[in-house]
Motif scaffolding. Structure first.
Motif, PDB file in Angstrom:
ATOM      1  N   ALA A   1     -95.195  56.540   1.995  1.00  0.00           N
ATOM      2  CA  ALA A   1     -96.265  57.053   1.124  1.00  0.00           C
ATOM      3  C   ALA A   1     -96.031  56.584  -0.314  1.00  0.00           C
ATOM      4  N   ARG A   2     -94.797  56.714  -0.775  1.00  0.00           N
ATOM      5  CA  ARG A   2     -94.495  56.304  -2.160  1.00  0.00           C
ATOM      6  C   ARG A   2     -94.657  54.805  -2.342  1.00  0.00           C
ATOM      7  N   ALA A   3     -94.269  54.038  -1.293  1.00  0.00           N
ATOM      8  CA  ALA A   3     -94.411  52.571  -1.366  1.00  0.00           C
ATOM      9  C   ALA A   3     -95.890  52.193  -1.471  1.00  0.00           C
ATOM     10  N   ALA A   4     -96.760  53.052  -0.927  1.00  0.00           N
ATOM     11  CA  ALA A   4     -98.205  52.791  -0.994  1.00  0.00           C
ATOM     12  C   ALA A   4     -98.808  53.293  -2.311  1.00  0.00           C
ATOM     13  N   GLY A   5     -97.986  53.810  -3.206  1.00  0.00           N
ATOM     14  CA  GLY A   5     -98.463  54.233  -4.524  1.00  0.00           C
ATOM     15  C   GLY A   5     -98.849  55.699  -4.622  1.00  0.00           C
ATOM     16  N   VAL A   6     -98.540  56.472  -3.581  1.00  0.00           N
ATOM     17  CA  VAL A   6     -98.880  57.899  -3.594  1.00  0.00           C
ATOM     18  C   VAL A   6     -97.721  58.677  -4.229  1.00  0.00           C
ATOM     19  N   LYS A   7     -98.037  59.620  -5.094  1.00  0.00           N
ATOM     20  CA  LYS A   7     -97.000  60.487  -5.664  1.00  0.00           C
ATOM     21  C   LYS A   7     -96.657  61.548  -4.628  1.00  0.00           C
ATOM     22  N   VAL A   8     -95.363  61.751  -4.401  1.00  0.00           N
ATOM     23  CA  VAL A   8     -94.927  62.662  -3.342  1.00  0.00           C
ATOM     24  C   VAL A   8     -94.163  63.851  -3.941  1.00  0.00           C
ATOM     25  N   PHE A   9     -94.703  65.036  -3.735  1.00  0.00           N
ATOM     26  CA  PHE A   9     -94.049  66.243  -4.241  1.00  0.00           C
ATOM     27  C   PHE A   9     -93.763  67.199  -3.088  1.00  0.00           C
ATOM     28  N   ILE A  10     -92.592  67.801  -3.123  1.00  0.00           N
ATOM     29  CA  ILE A  10     -92.265  68.834  -2.141  1.00  0.00           C
ATOM     30  C   ILE A  10     -92.690  70.168  -2.765  1.00  0.00           C
ATOM     31  N   MET A  11     -93.287  71.013  -1.955  1.00  0.00           N
ATOM     32  CA  MET A  11     -93.940  72.218  -2.471  1.00  0.00           C
ATOM     33  C   MET A  11     -93.326  73.500  -1.914  1.00  0.00           C
TER      34      MET A  11
END
Ligand code: RAM
Length: 348
Positions: A117-127
């Motif tokens: 996901a991050r490699a595709a440019g999406v910001k990843v947050f754990i919630m």
């Protein structure tokens, strides 16, 4: 070619490149269609009402900042298995999410998916928690409170009710849940650290999987297996009302004590009748609220949520990122009992 012509050509090339780069940026940040930020929240499962309380906060902040600026999607699996969220994260990436917020069901099983996901440019947050040992696989984690405070508080609430003596058990959620396992460890450490708790014995840990039916069965099994059981700590919003219902039905109110983490809305009837004298939680809507302000800062203001940095989170004020990449909505938990349950039950 004349110099002026050359310069004009050069300027055109620079302009063309700028247009191309702007396009790339747009694809990674705001959604190309309509310029909205696309936000996904993937809870542990879509059945547990606990996560609806976080959803409320997302929607509140979106209203404040402008509904035309966000596309917000709440989606996830029906069950909280370690890899059940993978397909939902992948779908969010496919749909060109700006950011995803995931309440992970395992501390490392999602690592590859989060990396993609991050490699595709999406910001990843754990919630609502973190993924201990896998912090490199997310951009930051939104925490409901400092997890270091959970174990000591729950053992003290149990201790007070038990007058610091007797056998007690823990009824948790799923066996792999990173948050639950952090708290169970914290309860064990707090129990061992203070001689005040030396007459309290933790005799079992059982798992209700954040499902009311399984939590009920596990609670009943505890009562049958340990006739001398004096208390239960259920640090799960799905488990604690199930435990309370069993105690109420079996007329064990006051005989077997109960505390844990729960929603005031589902626990009010059991506080009112004395089945649960006190329990704790934080403010789940604050987490969703903070999440939207974080994405707004990242996507619209060029903010990088690096340790030590801070951003403006509306009514929550200036919020900073801890050295471990965690963002705390609150530091301390709140305790709910007869004195304040009526005030909080209508809220979440
Ligand atoms: C449960 C979930 C969640 C936890 C709350 C308190 O329903 O396990 O992760 O934060 O309870």
């Amino acid at each position: 070619m004349k110099l002026t012509k050359k310069l004009t050509l050069l300027a055109l090339c620079v302009l063309a490149l700028a247009v191309v780069f702007a396009g790339c940026n747009k694809a990674a940040g705001a959604d190309a269609s309509g310029g909205k930020l696309k936000i996904y929240y993937i809870p542990k499962d879509t059945v547990n009402p606990y996560f609806y309380a976080i959803d409320v906060g997302f929607k509140e902040a979106i209203q404040e900042l402008g509904e035309d600026k966000f596309e917000y999607i709440y989606t996830g699996p029906a069950t909280a298995g370690p890899t059940d969220q993978v397909e939902y994260i992948e779908a969010a990436v496919q749909n060109k999410a700006t950011a995803i917020f995931v309440s992970a069901n395992h501390d490392s099983a999602l690592n590859r998916t989060l990396d993609d996901a991050r490699a595709a440019g999406v910001k990843v947050f754990i919630m609502n928690q973190d993924i201990p040992g896998s912090e490199d696989h997310r951009d930051a984690a939104i925490m409901p409170a400092s997890f270091a405070n959970v174990g000591p508080l729950l053992i003290e609430l149990m201790g007070k009710q038990l007058e610091y003596e007797g056998d007690f058990a823990i009824l948790s959620a799923t066996t792999d849940a990173p948050d639950q396992n952090t708290w169970i460890e914290g309860i064990k450490q707090a129990l061992a650290a203070d001689s005040k708790y030396s007459k309290m014995n933790l005799i079992d840990v059982v798992y209700g999987d954040d499902q009311p039916e399984k939590s009920t069965t596990e609670m009943e099994a505890l009562l049958t297996k340990y006739p001398n059981l004096k208390g239960v700590i259920a640090p799960t919003a799905a488990g604690i009302p199930a435990c309370a219902k069993v105690l109420q039905t079996r007329r064990l109110t006051g005989k077997v004590k109960l505390t844990g983490l729960g929603l005031p809305s589902t626990m009010k009837e059991f506080v009112d009748d004395g089945t649960c004298e006190s329990f704790a939680l934080w403010n789940p809507p604050y987490e969703g609220y903070l999440a939207i302000y974080l994405v707004d800062a990242v996507a619209n203001k060029g903010y990088n949520p690096a340790p030590g940095s801070s951003f403006d989170a509306g009514k929550l004020g200036k919020v900073s990122v801890e050295s471990n990449g965690q963002i705390l909505t609150l530091k301390d938990l709140m305790v709910y009992d007869a004195s304040n349950i009526a005030e909080y039950a209508p809220l979440f």
